[in-house]
Enzyme design. Structure first.
Site, mmCIF file in Angstrom:
data_model
loop_
_atom_site.group_PDB
_atom_site.id
_atom_site.type_symbol
_atom_site.label_atom_id
_atom_site.label_comp_id
_atom_site.label_asym_id
_atom_site.label_seq_id
_atom_site.Cartn_x
_atom_site.Cartn_y
_atom_site.Cartn_z
ATOM 1 C CD GLU A 1 -3.091 0.753 1.746
ATOM 2 O OE1 GLU A 1 -3.523 -0.198 2.356
ATOM 3 O OE2 GLU A 1 -3.364 1.937 2.345
ATOM 4 C CG ASP B 1 -2.505 -1.128 4.970
ATOM 5 O OD1 ASP B 1 -1.709 -2.223 5.081
ATOM 6 O OD2 ASP B 1 -3.056 -0.140 5.595
ATOM 7 C CE1 TYR C 1 -3.837 -1.270 8.416
ATOM 8 C CE2 TYR C 1 -6.280 -1.623 8.977
ATOM 9 C CZ TYR C 1 -5.223 -1.077 8.208
ATOM 10 O OH TYR C 1 -5.919 -0.355 7.307
#
Lengths: 691, 71
Positions: free
Chosen positions: A11, A112, A322
């Site tokens: 990403e 992600d 995350y």
């Protein structure tokens, strides 16, 4: 295995670098294509290339026609550089990925693992990699640590998470349809009146959020305080003085308050009971994004978007998991022991981590919320590779201590309630003491317990009420929202997603609909909500957005189709846009007035100390174009009072007068620097100190 | 017709806009509570509201106008 290399899509650059370093057998090779970096490495004899994206490379845009008109219902997905100004770099990134995909025979999406990440990867594979989305595999991970990345690589999902990508795609399309049509209606209505462009916007989530704030503003502005009386008393018990509480917090009339004071003042009574109770408080649940953002606001005053940016940075540095998660669960698979041992390597957390490790079975407390994609936010246990900035170390410390606290024992307190009676009136004295600190010792300084110890008191003991007074007080209006409490309200009402809420709040500030940390709705904000309440109330209703949000989640679970959701959304939108078109003139009229009033308010500094009739405002010289503070009578020549201003940076009039001289103050914000507040009075001692 | 306080449209059949009408209603309701709580006349009540920091902006605007009108 077929020829050609495997292309891995990441990403962001930092993520690409970590993936390459983790999966490579030796150090990966960093290469560039027209300035865009990518990584190459070998693993088990096979060549891998990791290419970073820069968030979304593709976006929804109008298919054809004038981009300032509405209604518009025809759209397409296009590279961002073709749809947005200032996105030139995207073109080079896309061509780099196109080039790298040409010789690739296998593809892995390693963005992600959430709706946005899945959509980013899906669009890149579909458009820049020649339809590779059909054969690509998916890497799922929650931290960027080498261990987890290797594990994710070994257990690749055989195909992309199409449902998540589809939910993301639908969300972007619905938001575009609503945002573009409604915002253009606002912009054009004002442009026609003022012959000038103003950036206004309203969207599917922005609208109901702004309405929520307006409702609170209505309550505050039309609030009438009610008087009540509070009894304040001090008692002498066993030679010591204690502040005691009257049985009723509020007395509704002065007469009643007077009666209590005259009956009890200087009188003696007795202790009727002493009740001791122990209470257990469990540790707070692990952080999901919302609770981290609220706690960071509470302790450091960070806005939700600032906290998200910091957390994102910590994630990319492999220090925390995350952060865009709604989970409050810490599954055993994250390996508690390894994390705690890792934290024990850090001198700042050694003692606390060892305490947890020595405390027996590792079983964290968990909250109710779940997220199918990620666990709650937790530290990876890795040591920072470089010293952390102040912002980063604060959020990191909060995450680490919250994680440690989750393994703590309950905190046990002893609560003592001493009841007494004087002339038939009841008073109480409350004490509290900690018996076992438990998790509080792991979560300091974010949790404290204020003790209020009491000596041993017995039933029947005499009490002298030496001081008894009444104090008149007034009820208060409901508190204004701040960014953290607004975020919580949005969560509770299911407005927006964990990833978008902070951004929505920022947009409301940027558009000038709200201002201040204790949020006040401006006249422009009010007018937007009032206009939509009149012409199309559905758009700003919480129910409408919540239902749509639920449908989007249903797509994510594979229980609803994109086509159904889009057609329902359009069915709702089309008549609304028609209504707005008809009401354009009225809407533009009221909005223009509110914008002009707000612009003047923003520039208004205070009343002119020289002529007494004008007001000091921020003006621009007609000759030089430079800004200065002048009197409103300046251009008519009646008053020449003027003060110089810095020419660079964003100036805002502060609502706090100068502490030293009482004159108005301004706040200057220069790009990349901290805001600086200064007094406009050239004679102010604060300015002399500087020179 | 325009609201004499803020210049916005008045509500149908009323003399103030929706915001100031709501504020006026609350002001009337509030007076009932204040009268029960303490001995206070209408004019002193309005003055107390004007100087009370917890009172809302629109409520204060209506109270100021009523004080001016009633002299």
């Amino acid at each position: 295995m077929r020829g050609g290399h495997t292309l891995i899509i990441a990403e962001k650059f930092d993520a690409a670098q970590r993936i390459a370093s983790a999966l490579s057998e030796g150090p990966p090779t960093k290469k560039t294509y027209r300035g865009i970096p990518y990584f190459e490495f070998k693993r088990n004899g096979r060549k891998y290339v990791v290419a970073p994206a820069m968030g979304h490379l593709y976006t929804v845009t109008q298919r054809a026609g004038d981009r300032s008109l509405y209604p518009v219902f025809e759209y397409t997905w296009a590279p961002r550089h073709l749809a947005e100004r200032g996105a030139k770099k995207i073109k080079t990134i896309i061509s780099a990925i196109e080039k790298l995909s040409r010789r690739a025979s296998e593809f892995i999406n390693a963005t992600d693992y959430d709706v946005e990440g899945s959509l980013i990867g899906y669009m890149i594979l579909k458009h820049a990699c020649g339809g590779a989305e059909k054969k690509a595999k998916r890497m799922k991970f929650s931290t960027l640590t080498p261990e987890e990345l290797n594990q994710a690589f070994e257990r690749l999902m055989p195909s992309l998470d199409f449902e998540m990508a589809e939910a993301g795609r639908t969300r972007h399309e619905v938001d575009w349809l609503y945002g573009v049509n409604l915002s253009r209606a606002l912009i054009l209505s004002v442009e026609k009146q003022l012959k000038k462009h103003f950036t206004l916007s309203i969207g599917r989530v922005q609208g109901p959020t702004l309405k929520l704030l307006c409702e609170r503003e209505y309550e505050i502005n039309s609030f009438v305080p009610t008087p009540y009386w509070e009894i304040q008393a001090e008692a002498i018990i066993g030679g010591s003085r204690y502040r005691v509480e009257f049985e009723r917090n509020r007395l509704p009339s002065l007469r009643e308050a007077e009666a209590v004071v005259s009956a009890c003042k200087g009188r003696t009574g007795t202790i009727t009971s002493v009740v001791e109770k122990t209470s257990r408080r469990m540790p707070p649940e692990p952080f999901d994004l919302g609770s981290l953002q609220r706690e960071a606001y509470r302790f450091f005053g960070y806005t939700p978007s600032r906290t998200l940016n910091i957390a994102e940075r910590l994630y990319l540095n492999a220090l925390i998991s995350y952060p865009r998660t709604s989970s409050q669960k810490l599954p055993p698979t994250i390996n508690y022991e390894a994390i705690l041992k890792g934290l024990a390597e850090n001198p700042s957390y050694r003692k606390l981590a060892e305490k947890v490790l020595e405390g027996g079975e590792l079983k964290p407390v968990e909250g109710a919320r779940e997220d199918p994609a990620h666990p709650a936010i937790y530290p990876t246990g890795k040591l920072p590779e470089a010293p952390l900035s102040k912002d980063d170390s604060r959020i990191y410390d909060l995450v680490v201590k919250r994680f440690l606290a989750a393994f703590g024992k309950p905190s046990i307190r002893l609560m003592v309630k001493v009841s007494m009676e004087v002339e038939g009136y009841k008073f109480t004295l409350n004490g509290r003491r900690i018996i076992e600190e438990g998790w509080i010792s792991l979560y300091k300084p974010y949790a404290e317990f204020e003790e209020k110890p009491l000596p041993p008191l017995k039933q029947g003991e005499k009490v002298l009420l030496e001081r008894v007074e009444y104090v008149q007080k007034f009820t208060e209006p409901p508190p204004r929202y701040n960014p953290a409490s607004l975020l919580k309200a949005m969560e509770e009402l299911e407005l927006g997603t964990k990833a978008t809420r902070a951004e929505i709040i920022e947009t409301l500030y940027q558009r000038g609909y709200i201002r201040g940390e204790r949020i006040t709705v401006t006249d422009v904000g009010f007018t937007v909500v009032e206009a939509f309440s009149k012409y199309c109330p559905t758009i700003i209703s919480v129910e409408f957005t919540r239902n749509l949000e639920r449908q989007l989640y249903a797509i994510e679970r594979g229980e609803e189709s994109r086509e159904n959701v889009l057609s329902e959304a359009l069915e709702e939108l089309k008549p609304v846009v028609e209504e707005l078109k008809k009401a354009e003139e009225n809407l533009g009229g009221t909005l223009s007035k509110a914008i002009q009033a707000e612009n003047l308010r923003r520039r208004l500094v205070g009343s002119c100390p020289s002529c007494g009739t004008g007001s000091l405002v921020i003006l621009r010289s007609r000759r030089t174009g430079k800004r200065f503070i002048g009197c409103t009578n300046f251009f008519t020549g009646k008053c020449r009072q003027a003060y110089p201003l810095p020419q660079r940076g964003r100036l805002t009039v502060s609502d706090k007068p100068c502490k030293l001289c009482g004159w108005p103050t301004l706040t200057l914000k220069l790009k990349g620097k901290r805001p600086f507040t200064f007094c406009i009075n050239p004679e102010c001692p604060s300015r002399r100190d500087k020179s | 017709m325009k609201c004499p306080i803020c210049g916005r449209e008045v509500i149908p059949g009323g003399s103030l806009c929706d915001r100031h009408t709501a504020a006026y209603r609350n002001l009337l309701e509030g007076f009932k509570t204040w009268s029960k709580a303490m001995e206070i006349g209408w004019k002193d009540y309005l003055k107390a509201i004007i100087s009370n920091p917890a009172a809302g902006r629109w409520v204060k605007e209506v109270a100021r106008r009523l004080v001016e009108e009633e002299g």
